[in-house]
Design a protein around this motif. Structure first.
Motif, PDB file in Angstrom:
ATOM      1  N   VAL A 314       1.012  -1.158   0.132  1.00  0.00           N
ATOM      2  CA  VAL A 314       0.022   0.038  -0.029  1.00  0.00           C
ATOM      3  C   VAL A 314       0.908   1.326  -0.018  1.00  0.00           C
ATOM      4  O   VAL A 314       1.863   1.385   0.661  1.00  0.00           O
ATOM      5  CB  VAL A 314      -1.069  -0.031   1.357  1.00  0.00           C
ATOM      6  CG1 VAL A 314      -1.678   1.326   1.363  1.00  0.00           C
ATOM      7  CG2 VAL A 314      -2.050  -1.072   1.094  1.00  0.00           C
ATOM      8  N   MET A 315       0.367   2.301  -0.909  1.00  0.00           N
ATOM      9  CA  MET A 315       1.194   3.457  -0.733  1.00  0.00           C
ATOM     10  C   MET A 315       0.051   4.439  -0.328  1.00  0.00           C
ATOM     11  O   MET A 315      -1.019   4.967  -1.098  1.00  0.00           O
ATOM     12  CB  MET A 315       1.680   3.853  -2.117  1.00  0.00           C
ATOM     13  CG  MET A 315       2.962   3.540  -2.440  1.00  0.00           C
ATOM     14  SD  MET A 315       3.275   4.241  -4.092  1.00  0.00           S
ATOM     15  CE  MET A 315       3.802   5.833  -3.720  1.00  0.00           C
ATOM     16  N   PHE A 316       0.367   5.315   0.776  1.00  0.00           N
ATOM     17  CA  PHE A 316      -0.502   6.141   1.211  1.00  0.00           C
ATOM     18  C   PHE A 316       0.051   7.371   0.904  1.00  0.00           C
ATOM     19  O   PHE A 316       1.039   7.879   1.572  1.00  0.00           O
ATOM     20  CB  PHE A 316      -0.919   5.968   2.713  1.00  0.00           C
ATOM     21  CG  PHE A 316      -1.759   7.002   3.259  1.00  0.00           C
ATOM     22  CD1 PHE A 316      -2.962   7.501   2.626  1.00  0.00           C
ATOM     23  CD2 PHE A 316      -1.379   7.415   4.566  1.00  0.00           C
ATOM     24  CE1 PHE A 316      -3.574   8.398   3.322  1.00  0.00           C
ATOM     25  CE2 PHE A 316      -2.222   8.475   5.333  1.00  0.00           C
ATOM     26  CZ  PHE A 316      -3.416   8.998   4.499  1.00  0.00           C
ATOM     27  N   GLU A 317      -0.879   8.587   0.412  1.00  0.00           N
ATOM     28  CA  GLU A 317      -0.366   9.649  -0.184  1.00  0.00           C
ATOM     29  C   GLU A 317      -0.612  10.765   0.911  1.00  0.00           C
ATOM     30  O   GLU A 317       0.052  11.994   1.426  1.00  0.00           O
ATOM     31  CB  GLU A 317      -1.267  10.155  -1.092  1.00  0.00           C
ATOM     32  CG  GLU A 317      -1.182  11.619  -1.783  1.00  0.00           C
ATOM     33  CD  GLU A 317      -2.098  12.174  -2.741  1.00  0.00           C
ATOM     34  OE1 GLU A 317      -3.086  11.688  -2.784  1.00  0.00           O
ATOM     35  OE2 GLU A 317      -1.580  13.079  -3.425  1.00  0.00           O
ATOM     36  N   GLY A 318      -1.499  10.688   2.235  1.00  0.00           N
ATOM     37  CA  GLY A 318      -1.860  11.434   3.098  1.00  0.00           C
ATOM     38  C   GLY A 318      -1.008  11.343   4.499  1.00  0.00           C
ATOM     39  O   GLY A 318       0.048  10.819   4.252  1.00  0.00           O
ATOM     40  N   VAL A 319      -1.626  12.175   5.520  1.00  0.00           N
ATOM     41  CA  VAL A 319      -1.231  12.132   6.967  1.00  0.00           C
ATOM     42  C   VAL A 319      -2.007  11.385   7.794  1.00  0.00           C
ATOM     43  O   VAL A 319      -3.415  11.408   7.588  1.00  0.00           O
ATOM     44  CB  VAL A 319      -1.058  13.564   6.890  1.00  0.00           C
ATOM     45  CG1 VAL A 319      -0.014  14.277   6.076  1.00  0.00           C
ATOM     46  CG2 VAL A 319      -2.263  14.436   6.877  1.00  0.00           C
ATOM     47  N   PRO A 320      -1.612  11.125   8.775  1.00  0.00           N
ATOM     48  CA  PRO A 320      -2.411  10.574   9.922  1.00  0.00           C
ATOM     49  C   PRO A 320      -3.768  11.255  10.336  1.00  0.00           C
ATOM     50  O   PRO A 320      -4.428  10.626  11.215  1.00  0.00           O
ATOM     51  CB  PRO A 320      -1.319  10.122  10.851  1.00  0.00           C
ATOM     52  CG  PRO A 320      -0.260  10.526  10.606  1.00  0.00           C
ATOM     53  CD  PRO A 320      -0.105  11.051   9.340  1.00  0.00           C
ATOM     54  N   SER A 321      -3.616  12.376  10.366  1.00  0.00           N
ATOM     55  CA  SER A 321      -4.615  13.243  11.054  1.00  0.00           C
ATOM     56  C   SER A 321      -5.516  14.097  10.145  1.00  0.00           C
ATOM     57  O   SER A 321      -6.223  14.681  10.517  1.00  0.00           O
ATOM     58  CB  SER A 321      -3.788  14.576  11.496  1.00  0.00           C
ATOM     59  OG  SER A 321      -3.163  15.304  10.657  1.00  0.00           O
ATOM     60  N   TYR A 322      -5.621  13.488   8.870  1.00  0.00           N
ATOM     61  CA  TYR A 322      -6.496  14.239   7.947  1.00  0.00           C
ATOM     62  C   TYR A 322      -7.482  12.887   7.177  1.00  0.00           C
ATOM     63  O   TYR A 322      -6.968  11.818   6.787  1.00  0.00           O
ATOM     64  CB  TYR A 322      -5.811  14.775   6.812  1.00  0.00           C
ATOM     65  CG  TYR A 322      -6.678  15.512   5.642  1.00  0.00           C
ATOM     66  CD1 TYR A 322      -7.431  16.735   5.994  1.00  0.00           C
ATOM     67  CD2 TYR A 322      -7.150  14.752   4.568  1.00  0.00           C
ATOM     68  CE1 TYR A 322      -8.290  16.947   5.024  1.00  0.00           C
ATOM     69  CE2 TYR A 322      -7.774  15.292   3.811  1.00  0.00           C
ATOM     70  CZ  TYR A 322      -8.433  16.338   3.983  1.00  0.00           C
ATOM     71  OH  TYR A 322      -9.442  16.981   2.958  1.00  0.00           O
TER      72      TYR A 322
END
Ligand code: 7RM
Length: 636
Positions: A314-322
């Protein structure tokens, strides 16, 4: 039989013993049975830590993309290779199969060739966490170009320094990036950097945020139209085992960043073998590492290690808080993640939030949860174990470095019993040693010292780009016949290792290694600043935060200190990036120094940690009177 997948503790001990007693036989079997080669090696290992020179699988011919992509097409072409989860949760996830990945990588490789990129050329990649990032690494590897990924949170100055150090011909970037609710204008950072980079001939620009950007004529080209026109067939370049695969910069305690050079065969074998065992990866599993590909963790355990095993990564573009602090757990539920790998700084930030951000989601798919980047403190370990692992999924606390290429000290889940804060046992083939102050190895258990490795492993970095002398001095000079890690560690009564942290001046803030020197250099650029010293102090989310002691030039005028603080942080943001901003800035009349003029950071570190009970030996100080002044003005 090569024991590619370790399943019991007795098996671990047996295989470990074999890997130490007969390393060449061991690593030959692993390489032979689990990878594809155009030609086998003449020699498994030759090494000399004095020169230093290390060669694995010399004479072998291969291409790492054949191993990460092509060979899976025959059996598993429709399996998802890369699962892309966008920043915005309402944007659809992308499932890129091995068949798709093959075509995308080949198209990209052909575009690079059209741009005149050949085997051995350096390619700078400055991209956010979008599929083009992983694909661009593989496209370089396909044609034998050496990639140099620069984390897309770095400033223009940091970028230009890295481009110039390895003389990159081309930069791959995007029009911008998403980061939570914000967008970042990456392209203008590249434009600014390139003012200092006369040798960059072209820039390929991926479209992500669809904003109007300036395209410099004759230099900048949109990527997608080129990909659309390119052929999806590209024969892999036949590489030697020891041909460089990539350069990745890491900051040292002094001087400019070090371009660590990793080569092809050993890196491939070690990252693949560790991945399989650290995560006990099984055919149908979905694996997620939250790191950015701009760091070694992303290179080894988002791209190369997983793909070499035919995994879904998995590649996640975002941040843990959004959009809120439940995002990680929402993704775990959505994609039924089986193995989850993150950093203590993220764990600490998430542990600060209400538990219903976790408990709303079904995390029952998880089998293994991992930690990497800094020592995981006991509190964070328990929170992770109780709330994410539900006391059933083992935590693998994996210790390693940019320089080591792959995990070195780590539990093997369901094999190695874990205890909080311990990285536990060396991985197969890894021979750690703890050294005392006199440079002698501490034998036996219940000892603490500086952590070295006494025998080469396949993915050790081979040199520092353009500076072999510095490679030797940094890693092979402190202890005779040993690789020195820069970390301290203890070995308990059972032989388990616990990493105690850096013994040099590198400070790890939120998992990012920051050298003191470049930050002090930036502070000192401020016209009012005479001198500065920074140290880390414990911070409950970032792990460490930065405390600066700054002396001002004596100009006679008085200046507003809060304005000065803002200006100093502004300079740091421009030179290094926001990650290096100072939490506390104390103005002082002097810095404690040794007679030879070296700042005694040891004392400053204690004061910044609000611990002045025992400042140790101050007798070598040139100016002991400043210590009292500094203590009195300590910023709480
Ligand atoms: C993978 C990575 C390397 C430094 C290393 C340590 C620290 C990393 C752990 C750890 C304690 C861990 N590469 N470090 N993992 N300390 N426990 N599990 O982080 O080059 O960016 O950093 O990070 O100090 O020397 S790195």
């Amino acid at each position: 039989m090569s024991n590619y997948n370790i399943k019991h503790l007795e098996e671990y001990f047996k295989v470990y013993k074999k890997s130490v007693n007969d390393p060449e036989v061991f690593w030959e079997e692993i390489a032979e049975e689990h990878f594809s080669w155009y030609k086998k090696w003449n020699n498994v290992l030759s090494w000399d830590f004095k020169k230093p020179e290390i060669k694995w699988y010399e004479g072998a011919k291969l291409n790492i993309t054949e191993n990460c992509i092509d060979r899976h097409l025959r059996t598993n072409g429709e399996k998802t290779a890369i699962l892309f989860e966008p920043n915005n949760p309402s944007e659809e996830a992308q499932h890129i199969s091995y068949n798709d990945l093959s075509k995308k990588v080949n198209r990209f490789a052909n575009v690079l060739k059209e741009q005149g990129i050949k085997k051995g050329d350096r390619v700078c990649i400055y991209l956010p966490m979008i599929p083009e990032l992983a694909i661009s690494l593989l496209a370089c590897a396909r044609i034998g170009a050496i990639h140099s990924v620069v984390f897309a949170g770095f400033s223009a100055t940091a970028l230009s320094t890295r481009i110039n150090d390895s003389d990159c011909k081309i930069v791959i970037t995007s029009d911008g990036s998403y980061r939570g609710a914000k967008t970042i204008d990456l392209k203008s950072i590249v434009d600014e950097a390139l003012e200092e980079c006369p040798n960059v001939q072209s820039v390929l620009v991926a479209k992500r945020i669809n904003t109007e950007i300036e395209m410099k004529k004759g230099r900048d080209t949109w990527l997608q139209p080129l990909l659309d026109k390119a052929s999806d067939v590209c024969e892999p370049e036949i590489m030697d085992a020891e041909d460089p695969l990539f350069i990745l910069y890491t900051s040292g305690s002094t001087g400019k960043p070090k371009g660590m050079v990793h080569t092809t065969a050993g890196y491939m074998v070690y990252t693949a073998y560790t991945f399989k065992n650290m995560f006990q990866y099984k055919e149908e599993d979905v694996y997620w590492c939250t790191a950015d590909i701009g760091w070694i963790t992303g290179h080894s355990y988002i791209v190369y290690g997983p793909l070499a095993n035919g995994a879904t990564t998995v590649m996640f573009e975002g941040v843990p808080s959004y959009p809120d602090y439940g995002r990680f757990w929402k993704i775990v539920e959505k994609h039924k993640i089986n193995q989850f790998y993150t950093a203590p700084t993220a764990i600490r930030a998430l542990a600060k939030q209400r538990l219903d951000f976790v408990n709303k989601y079904d995390l029952s798919s998880l089998k293994v949860i991992g930690s990497v980047g800094e020592p995981i403190n006991e509190e964070a370990w328990h929170w992770y174990n109780d709330n994410i692992g539900k006391k059933k999924s083992p935590i693998i606390d994996t210790w390693w470095q940019t320089e080591t290429g792959g995990a070195m000290i780590t539990p093997i889940p369901y094999v190695t019993p874990t205890i909080p804060t311990y990285a536990t046992l060396p991985f197969i083939g890894v021979q750690p040693a703890l050294m005392d102050k006199n440079g002698n190895e501490l034998k036996g258990n219940q000892v603490e010292g500086n952590l070295c490795i006494k025998f080469p492993w396949p993915s050790i970095a081979r040199t520092i780009w353009g500076n072999h002398k510095r490679y030797k001095e940094t890693y092979f000079s402190a202890y005779k016949d040993n690789y020195f890690t820069g970390d301290g560690a203890l070995r308990d009564a059972t032989g388990y290792y616990r990493i105690t942290g850096r013994v040099d001046d590198v400070i790890i803030v939120s998992g990012h290694n920051l050298g003191t020197a470049p930050i002090e250099d930036a502070i000192n650029e401020h016209p009012a600043v005479a001198e500065s010293a920074i140290v880390g102090f414990p911070h409950d989310i970032k792990g460490n935060a930065l405390y600066a002691y700054v002396t001002l030039k004596e100009t006679g005028e008085t200046r507003n200190q809060d304005n000065l603080r803002k200006e100093i942080n502004q300079i740091i943001t421009e030179h290094i990036g926001p990650i290096a901003k100072l939490d506390k800035i104390q103005f002082t009349n002097g810095l404690p120094k040794t007679r030879s003029g070296k700042i005694m950071r040891r004392i400053l570190r204690k004061i910044a940690s609000n611990d002045t009970s025992n400042l140790g030996d101050t007798s070598t100080l040139l100016n002991p009177e400043v210590v009292q002044e500094i203590i009195e003005n300590y910023i709480k």
